[in-house]
Design a protein around this motif. Structure first.
Motif, PDB file in Angstrom:
ATOM      1  N   LEU A  33    -107.876 -36.438  26.796  1.00  0.00           N
ATOM      2  CA  LEU A  33    -108.341 -35.094  26.453  1.00  0.00           C
ATOM      3  C   LEU A  33    -109.608 -35.150  25.625  1.00  0.00           C
ATOM      4  O   LEU A  33    -109.880 -36.142  24.964  1.00  0.00           O
ATOM      5  CB  LEU A  33    -107.265 -34.346  25.652  1.00  0.00           C
ATOM      6  N   ASP A  34    -110.364 -34.049  25.646  1.00  0.00           N
ATOM      7  CA  ASP A  34    -111.474 -33.910  24.710  1.00  0.00           C
ATOM      8  C   ASP A  34    -110.911 -33.828  23.295  1.00  0.00           C
ATOM      9  O   ASP A  34    -109.779 -33.372  23.097  1.00  0.00           O
ATOM     10  CB  ASP A  34    -112.266 -32.635  25.007  1.00  0.00           C
ATOM     11  N   PRO A  35    -111.690 -34.256  22.281  1.00  0.00           N
ATOM     12  CA  PRO A  35    -111.173 -34.232  20.900  1.00  0.00           C
ATOM     13  C   PRO A  35    -110.668 -32.869  20.467  1.00  0.00           C
ATOM     14  O   PRO A  35    -109.624 -32.766  19.809  1.00  0.00           O
ATOM     15  CB  PRO A  35    -112.388 -34.661  20.075  1.00  0.00           C
ATOM     16  N   GLY A  36    -111.386 -31.800  20.821  1.00  0.00           N
ATOM     17  CA  GLY A  36    -110.949 -30.462  20.433  1.00  0.00           C
ATOM     18  C   GLY A  36    -109.630 -30.084  21.077  1.00  0.00           C
ATOM     19  O   GLY A  36    -108.737 -29.510  20.436  1.00  0.00           O
ATOM     20  N   ASP A  37    -109.477 -30.420  22.373  1.00  0.00           N
ATOM     21  CA  ASP A  37    -108.228 -30.119  23.074  1.00  0.00           C
ATOM     22  C   ASP A  37    -107.071 -30.919  22.480  1.00  0.00           C
ATOM     23  O   ASP A  37    -105.948 -30.424  22.374  1.00  0.00           O
ATOM     24  CB  ASP A  37    -108.365 -30.439  24.571  1.00  0.00           C
ATOM     25  N   PHE A  38    -107.362 -32.173  22.098  1.00  0.00           N
ATOM     26  CA  PHE A  38    -106.294 -32.985  21.517  1.00  0.00           C
ATOM     27  C   PHE A  38    -105.830 -32.415  20.182  1.00  0.00           C
ATOM     28  O   PHE A  38    -104.631 -32.342  19.911  1.00  0.00           O
ATOM     29  CB  PHE A  38    -106.750 -34.433  21.339  1.00  0.00           C
ATOM     30  N   ARG A  39    -106.776 -31.997  19.337  1.00  0.00           N
ATOM     31  CA  ARG A  39    -106.401 -31.416  18.045  1.00  0.00           C
ATOM     32  C   ARG A  39    -105.584 -30.134  18.232  1.00  0.00           C
ATOM     33  O   ARG A  39    -104.624 -29.892  17.501  1.00  0.00           O
ATOM     34  CB  ARG A  39    -107.650 -31.129  17.212  1.00  0.00           C
ATOM     35  N   GLN A  40    -105.979 -29.314  19.203  1.00  0.00           N
ATOM     36  CA  GLN A  40    -105.217 -28.101  19.478  1.00  0.00           C
ATOM     37  C   GLN A  40    -103.806 -28.432  19.948  1.00  0.00           C
ATOM     38  O   GLN A  40    -102.841 -27.765  19.573  1.00  0.00           O
ATOM     39  CB  GLN A  40    -105.931 -27.253  20.525  1.00  0.00           C
ATOM     40  N   THR A  41    -103.697 -29.483  20.764  1.00  0.00           N
ATOM     41  CA  THR A  41    -102.375 -29.903  21.240  1.00  0.00           C
ATOM     42  C   THR A  41    -101.513 -30.391  20.082  1.00  0.00           C
ATOM     43  O   THR A  41    -100.324 -30.070  19.995  1.00  0.00           O
ATOM     44  CB  THR A  41    -102.522 -31.008  22.303  1.00  0.00           C
ATOM     45  N   VAL A  42    -102.114 -31.166  19.174  1.00  0.00           N
ATOM     46  CA  VAL A  42    -101.378 -31.659  18.003  1.00  0.00           C
ATOM     47  C   VAL A  42    -100.911 -30.488  17.135  1.00  0.00           C
ATOM     48  O   VAL A  42     -99.768 -30.463  16.656  1.00  0.00           O
ATOM     49  CB  VAL A  42    -102.250 -32.637  17.181  1.00  0.00           C
ATOM     50  N   GLU A  43    -101.777 -29.495  16.933  1.00  0.00           N
ATOM     51  CA  GLU A  43    -101.396 -28.316  16.147  1.00  0.00           C
ATOM     52  C   GLU A  43    -100.258 -27.548  16.835  1.00  0.00           C
ATOM     53  O   GLU A  43     -99.342 -27.047  16.170  1.00  0.00           O
ATOM     54  CB  GLU A  43    -102.610 -27.408  15.950  1.00  0.00           C
ATOM     55  N   LYS A  44    -100.335 -27.468  18.145  1.00  0.00           N
ATOM     56  CA  LYS A  44     -99.282 -26.800  18.918  1.00  0.00           C
ATOM     57  C   LYS A  44     -97.948 -27.536  18.760  1.00  0.00           C
ATOM     58  O   LYS A  44     -96.895 -26.907  18.567  1.00  0.00           O
ATOM     59  CB  LYS A  44     -99.696 -26.749  20.389  1.00  0.00           C
ATOM     60  N   ILE A  45     -97.993 -28.862  18.818  1.00  0.00           N
ATOM     61  CA  ILE A  45     -96.780 -29.668  18.638  1.00  0.00           C
ATOM     62  C   ILE A  45     -96.224 -29.484  17.234  1.00  0.00           C
ATOM     63  O   ILE A  45     -95.011 -29.360  17.038  1.00  0.00           O
ATOM     64  CB  ILE A  45     -97.077 -31.157  18.920  1.00  0.00           C
ATOM     65  N   ALA A  46     -97.122 -29.453  16.229  1.00  0.00           N
ATOM     66  CA  ALA A  46     -96.684 -29.286  14.835  1.00  0.00           C
ATOM     67  C   ALA A  46     -95.983 -27.944  14.641  1.00  0.00           C
ATOM     68  O   ALA A  46     -94.956 -27.860  13.952  1.00  0.00           O
ATOM     69  CB  ALA A  46     -97.882 -29.395  13.896  1.00  0.00           C
ATOM     70  N   LEU A  47     -96.500 -26.884  15.260  1.00  0.00           N
ATOM     71  CA  LEU A  47     -95.847 -25.570  15.176  1.00  0.00           C
ATOM     72  C   LEU A  47     -94.484 -25.601  15.856  1.00  0.00           C
ATOM     73  O   LEU A  47     -93.503 -25.023  15.365  1.00  0.00           O
ATOM     74  CB  LEU A  47     -96.732 -24.505  15.831  1.00  0.00           C
ATOM     75  N   TYR A  48     -94.423 -26.296  16.992  1.00  0.00           N
ATOM     76  CA  TYR A  48     -93.167 -26.405  17.746  1.00  0.00           C
ATOM     77  C   TYR A  48     -92.089 -27.118  16.922  1.00  0.00           C
ATOM     78  O   TYR A  48     -90.901 -26.803  17.021  1.00  0.00           O
ATOM     79  CB  TYR A  48     -93.444 -27.155  19.043  1.00  0.00           C
ATOM     80  N   LYS A  49     -92.516 -28.097  16.078  1.00  0.00           N
ATOM     81  CA  LYS A  49     -91.559 -28.912  15.329  1.00  0.00           C
ATOM     82  C   LYS A  49     -91.237 -28.351  13.943  1.00  0.00           C
ATOM     83  O   LYS A  49     -90.486 -28.979  13.194  1.00  0.00           O
ATOM     84  CB  LYS A  49     -92.101 -30.333  15.182  1.00  0.00           C
ATOM     85  N   ILE A  50     -91.768 -27.193  13.585  1.00  0.00           N
ATOM     86  CA  ILE A  50     -91.460 -26.616  12.279  1.00  0.00           C
ATOM     87  C   ILE A  50     -89.952 -26.377  12.164  1.00  0.00           C
ATOM     88  O   ILE A  50     -89.332 -25.751  13.032  1.00  0.00           O
ATOM     89  CB  ILE A  50     -92.222 -25.287  12.066  1.00  0.00           C
ATOM     90  N   GLY A  51     -89.351 -26.898  11.110  1.00  0.00           N
ATOM     91  CA  GLY A  51     -87.918 -26.724  10.892  1.00  0.00           C
ATOM     92  C   GLY A  51     -87.046 -27.691  11.661  1.00  0.00           C
ATOM     93  O   GLY A  51     -85.824 -27.666  11.514  1.00  0.00           O
TER      94      GLY A  51
END
Length: 341
Positions: free
Chosen positions: A177-195
């Motif tokens: 992935l492009d760096p920006g897309d990867f960071r967005q994916t990581v943020e999406k995963i982090a939101l998914y794993k909250i709690g």
């Protein structure tokens, strides 16, 4: 001064607050912009822009008003704290006002941050920063991110509980992935794993990864490799409706079957072979392709690759008049029937 690619990531995370400035240049504007955002945020903090401690200007604006940069670095704001004067899309046309501002810079002035595209070693703008004793210059290249950079992105997002397969999946994803897309994916995963206290798994990474028409292409490849002939027609109709290209489908099918062939032909067996393929295969897709490699075997996979090569040559033939998607569908049906033998 020059910053080496090895030292640059650490500097981006924790820049020198006493430096005169930093030049970030590179061919990929997204990579340059991400690093610039990181540096400026580290220098002025999350409220710096709201407190008017960041002065932005484009290279075109600076070219029209050469004194603007000096005014920006000397100006005193209403709020205390470090300040940044940021010049966007820099080039050698603004080398003179930037060089003058660097020469006039004094401790306590705003730090000068300049971004630019690809610059030659003879660039006047590069030389201005590289020759200054308290300024830095760093080139951003299109190399895959290092393990340290990926781990920094994960740490920034608060992802610390990651099992090994998920880690492999994330590292493979960062390289595709492009760096920006990867960071967005990581943020999406982090939101998914909250709690959720359970370690991140590879299946969760696959679930959160960006989707596109490639998902349907993957589906048709698995349908064919698993011999599910009756499902080929509906999926092909959907791909054709999406505007998929026949030659592209054959190329991707060839890549899939070459991966299976490499796994099946490995001296250590398919289990060892699937671990050696590049780009790496991870998560549920890895398990699925491993089962396919076991089922096909090296000899049948060689026949499959011959069918795909012949189809590719037919599609590229100047005398070919048959509908291209029909030719591809016929080849995929032949492969699916071969899988069932």
């Amino acid at each position: 001064m020059k910053l080496s690619p090895r030292d640059a990531p650490a500097y981006f995370r924790k820049p020198d607050p006493e430096a005169a400035g930093l030049l970030i240049y590179g061919e990929d504007a997204m990579r340059v912009a991400l690093r610039r955002q990181e540096v400026i945020a580290a220098l002025i903090g999350p409220s710096g822009e709201e407190e008017m401690r960041l002065e932005r200007m484009s290279a075109a604006e600076l070219r029209k008003e050469p004194a603007r940069l000096i005014d920006a670095i000397k100006a005193q704001g209403f709020f205390p704290g470090p300040r940044v004067a940021f010049v966007e899309e820099g080039n050698d046309n603004v080398a003179a006002p930037v060089t003058t501002a660097l020469a006039d810079w004094q401790p306590g002035d705003a730090q000068i941050i300049v971004t630019a595209g690809q610059l030659k070693a003879t660039s006047k703008l590069r030389k201005a920063f590289e020759a200054h004793p308290r300024a830095y210059a760093v080139g951003i290249y299109n190399d895959p991110p290092s393990r340290a950079e990926i781990e920094a992105d994960l740490e920034r997002a608060g992802l610390s509980r990651i099992d090994r397969s998920a880690g492999d999946a994330l590292f493979a994803l960062a390289r595709s992935l492009d760096p920006g897309d990867f960071r967005q994916t990581v943020e999406k995963i982090a939101l998914y794993k909250i709690g959720d206290e359970a370690p991140l798994s590879a299946s969760e990474v696959a679930l959160m990864a960006p989707t596109s028409t490639e998902a349907d292409v993957d589906e048709i490849l698995h349908v064919v490799a698993e011999g599910r002939t009756e499902e080929i027609g509906p999926v092909m109709q959907r791909l054709e409706a999406q505007g998929s290209n026949a030659v592209t489908l054959v190329i991707m099918a060839t890549r899939h079957f070459r991966t299976l062939h490499a796994a099946a032909s490995d001296p250590g067996g398919p289990q060892a072979g699937i671990g050696r393929v590049r780009p790496p295969v991870f998560g549920p897709r890895r398990d699925r392709m491993l089962r396919q490699a076991h089922g096909w075997g090296g000899r049948k996979l060689e026949q499959a690759l011959t069918i795909l090569t012949d189809t590719d040559l037919s599609l590229r033939s100047a005398g070919q008049t048959a509908p291209q998607m029909a030719l591809v569908e016929r080849a995929l049906i032949r492969l699916a029937m071969l899988a069932r033998r």
